[in-house]
Design a protein around this motif. Structure first.
Motif, PDB file in Angstrom:
ATOM      1  N   GLY A 214       0.804  -1.214   0.000  1.00  0.00           N
ATOM      2  CA  GLY A 214       0.000   0.000   0.000  1.00  0.00           C
ATOM      3  C   GLY A 214       0.837   1.262   0.000  1.00  0.00           C
ATOM      4  O   GLY A 214       0.464   2.271  -0.615  1.00  0.00           O
TER       5      GLY A 214
ATOM      6  N   GLY B 176       1.555   3.358  -5.741  1.00  0.00           N
ATOM      7  CA  GLY B 176       0.723   4.558  -5.683  1.00  0.00           C
ATOM      8  C   GLY B 176       0.247   4.947  -7.065  1.00  0.00           C
ATOM      9  O   GLY B 176      -0.009   4.107  -7.925  1.00  0.00           O
ATOM     10  N   THR B 177       0.195   6.234  -7.294  1.00  0.00           N
ATOM     11  CA  THR B 177      -0.291   6.720  -8.581  1.00  0.00           C
ATOM     12  C   THR B 177       0.730   6.513  -9.688  1.00  0.00           C
ATOM     13  O   THR B 177       0.383   6.535 -10.869  1.00  0.00           O
ATOM     14  CB  THR B 177      -0.624   8.219  -8.478  1.00  0.00           C
TER      15      THR B 177
ATOM     16  N   VAL C 128      -5.782  -1.905  -0.683  1.00  0.00           N
ATOM     17  CA  VAL C 128      -4.725  -2.504  -1.494  1.00  0.00           C
ATOM     18  C   VAL C 128      -5.300  -3.586  -2.408  1.00  0.00           C
ATOM     19  O   VAL C 128      -4.918  -3.690  -3.581  1.00  0.00           O
ATOM     20  CB  VAL C 128      -3.613  -3.086  -0.588  1.00  0.00           C
TER      21      VAL C 128
ATOM     22  N   LYS D 193      -6.908  -1.877  -5.236  1.00  0.00           N
ATOM     23  CA  LYS D 193      -5.866  -1.351  -6.123  1.00  0.00           C
ATOM     24  C   LYS D 193      -5.289  -2.454  -7.003  1.00  0.00           C
ATOM     25  O   LYS D 193      -5.152  -2.294  -8.225  1.00  0.00           O
ATOM     26  CB  LYS D 193      -4.769  -0.732  -5.266  1.00  0.00           C
TER      27      LYS D 193
ATOM     28  N   GLY E  37      -9.858   3.837  -9.289  1.00  0.00           N
ATOM     29  CA  GLY E  37      -8.727   3.069  -8.767  1.00  0.00           C
ATOM     30  C   GLY E  37      -7.613   3.954  -8.263  1.00  0.00           C
ATOM     31  O   GLY E  37      -7.005   3.684  -7.220  1.00  0.00           O
TER      32      GLY E  37
ATOM     33  N   SER F  37      -6.150   4.273  -4.542  1.00  0.00           N
ATOM     34  CA  SER F  37      -4.718   4.062  -4.411  1.00  0.00           C
ATOM     35  C   SER F  37      -4.065   5.166  -3.594  1.00  0.00           C
ATOM     36  O   SER F  37      -3.247   4.902  -2.707  1.00  0.00           O
ATOM     37  CB  SER F  37      -4.077   3.992  -5.798  1.00  0.00           C
TER      38      SER F  37
ATOM     39  N   SER G  47      -4.758   4.934   0.262  1.00  0.00           N
ATOM     40  CA  SER G  47      -3.951   3.946   0.983  1.00  0.00           C
ATOM     41  C   SER G  47      -2.515   4.416   1.146  1.00  0.00           C
ATOM     42  O   SER G  47      -1.886   4.181   2.180  1.00  0.00           O
ATOM     43  CB  SER G  47      -3.991   2.595   0.254  1.00  0.00           C
TER      44      SER G  47
END
Length: 472
Positions: free
Chosen positions: A48, A52-53, A196, A199, A319, A323, A326
């Motif tokens: 997590g 990320g992005t 997570v 994601k 999403g 993301s 988290s």
């Protein structure tokens, strides 16, 4: 502070490993962190905090540099991250406490180095949390635009310098994450696990649908920019692996930490590497590499081409929103635990290590951290500070690798739940990789980083060295 201790001795004094273990096990009930997490939850924290992005958009920046060989760039980034992760795993099993590389530096290099590393971590976590919180508002706006055809006014959804007055969504996000962290580590870990899994589900969806449009012709020529292009893309991709160190901040909140910490680090790295490499492979196979540069919306744009439908956009925007939540949650969690360790050692005021007896969390420290990050995200334009996150992380990573070598020499018989294979080659390679990536950062980052360390030294000289528990 003890009498007859020179300033040089204060700077170099080390905290014994046994003292760390005593702090983690002998605190009175109600004043210590609670061991509530197992290997799975801790692995989810590592995933997590790392995925990320970046993975949703990083292909747009790296494929133009390397072409289809960006797949190898992800492998190189994973190898670099693995070298550091192995070093983290050994030190986490030998010194299974909160504080991550701050604690490891205190045990191996001394108090001044620990203070510098602690401030590097604060820089990494605080600035990255602020940057990511700002982007969350942008992604939320994109989602509402796709779903409802409307966005929030820029005045309340962007910081000064970006067309607004205050980034209200970022403040709300940080506040909600802080409230969750205050409730307890178990609850935070559970919510993070759910996010997570969502994601990862989004990324698996991309792999399954994107594979239907895979065309091997898109992989030719494989490396149009040569080896130099692969290396340049790998330097950018490495930052997508930053976040694994958050696992080591949970040393006092997991069951059987000597075994759990290294396992969680390794499991998280394996999952992250597999996801990144597969996403890169499907991405460059489903679309010619020349079309990535300047492409907006990253993976969702690829799926829209493959499916000729409009649903990937909203799905991936949702999403990304999940993301980011988290990631912020885990970054704030890691920062509060580092400050907890520094406060317990007397390096910073004790408010940061005060544990709420009912919740078992550092409530005051969490609220102070949340307020600071929310302020950054709300009103500070952070574009010029983004590289500082990388600088802080790389310095901390290098110190961990150095710490492995020092602790092996100084305490060869110390009980370790995991040992780095290929010692000392692996720690030396890790140090070299970190030094290379630091060298690639711009000059203004060095100047800002130097100013940050000067501030750390001033705080230490005026407060930390007089209140350090080692000086008692």
């Amino acid at each position: 502070m003890g009498t007859g201790v020179s300033f040089r001795q204060q700077l170099l004094r080390r905290k014994p490993v046994d003292a760390f273990r005593t702090d983690a096990t002998s605190a009175p009930e109600g004043s210590a962190l609670r061991r509530t997490m197992g290997t799975f939850q801790l692995t989810m924290i590592g995933i997590g905090g790392t995925i990320g992005t970046g993975i949703f958009f990083t292909l747009n920046a790296t494929v133009p540099k390397a072409g289809p060989a960006v797949i190898l760039s992800f492998v190189l980034g994973a190898v670099t991250a693995a070298l550091t992760a192995l070093c983290y795993a050994e030190l986490a099993s030998a010194v299974p406490v909160s504080g991550s590389s701050y604690s490891y530096a205190y045990a191996t290099l001394g108090e001044l180095a620990a203070v510098a590393v602690g401030w590097c971590l604060l820089l990494e976590y605080a600035v990255s949390a602020g940057v990511i919180a700002v982007t969350w508002g942008q992604y939320l706006n994109e989602l509402t635009e796709r779903l409802f055809g409307a966005q929030m006014p820029a005045a309340i959804s962007a910081p000064p310098g970006a067309g607004g007055f205050i980034n209200l969504p970022a403040v709300i996000l940080v506040g909600l994450c802080c409230l969750l962290l205050v409730r307890g580590a178990r609850e935070s870990a559970l919510v993070n696990t759910v996010m997570v899994l969502v994601k990862l589900g989004i990324l698996v969806l991309f792999l399954v649908v994107g594979a239907t449009g895979f065309n091997s012709d898109n992989l030719q020529p494989f490396a149009p920019m040569g080896v130099a292009g692969v290396g340049a893309a790998a330097a950018t991709i490495f930052y997508s692996f930053v976040g694994l160190d958050t696992v080591s901040t949970a040393g006092e909140e997991v069951r059987n930490p000597r075994r759990t910490l290294p396992l969680a680090i390794m499991f998280a790295l394996l999952v992250i590497t597999a996801v990144y490499v597969l996403v890169a492979l499907v991405g460059v196979g489903a679309q010619p590499w020349t079309e990535f540069e300047g492409q907006q919306a990253g993976l969702s744009a690829i799926l829209e081409k493959v499916t000729t439908a409009g649903w990937p956009g909203p799905v991936f925007s949702a999403g990304v929103v999940v993301s980011v939540v988290s990631v912020i949650l885990i970054i704030l969690y890691g920062q509060t635990r580092i400050l907890y360790s520094m406060g317990r050692d007397g390096i910073i005021p004790p408010a940061f290590c005060r544990i709420d007896p009912r919740r078992g969390t550092p409530v005051t420290g969490t609220l102070l951290v949340g307020g600071f990050v929310a302020l950054i995200a709300a009103v500070v334009p952070l574009e010029q500070l983004a590289n500082l996150t990388s600088m802080g992380a790389l310095v901390a990573f290098a110190v961990v690798s150095i710490g492995v070598i020092i602790l092996r020499r100084r305490e060869p018989n110390l009980e370790r739940g995991f040992t780095v294979p290929g010692y000392p080659v692996v720690p030396l390679l890790s140090i070299g990789c970190c030094a290379y990536l630091v060298h690639e950062l711009p000059v203004d980052t060095y100047l800002l980083f130097g100013g940050w360390l000067v501030l750390a030294l001033v705080v230490y000289v005026l407060y930390g060295r007089h209140h350090s528990r080692l000086g008692a």
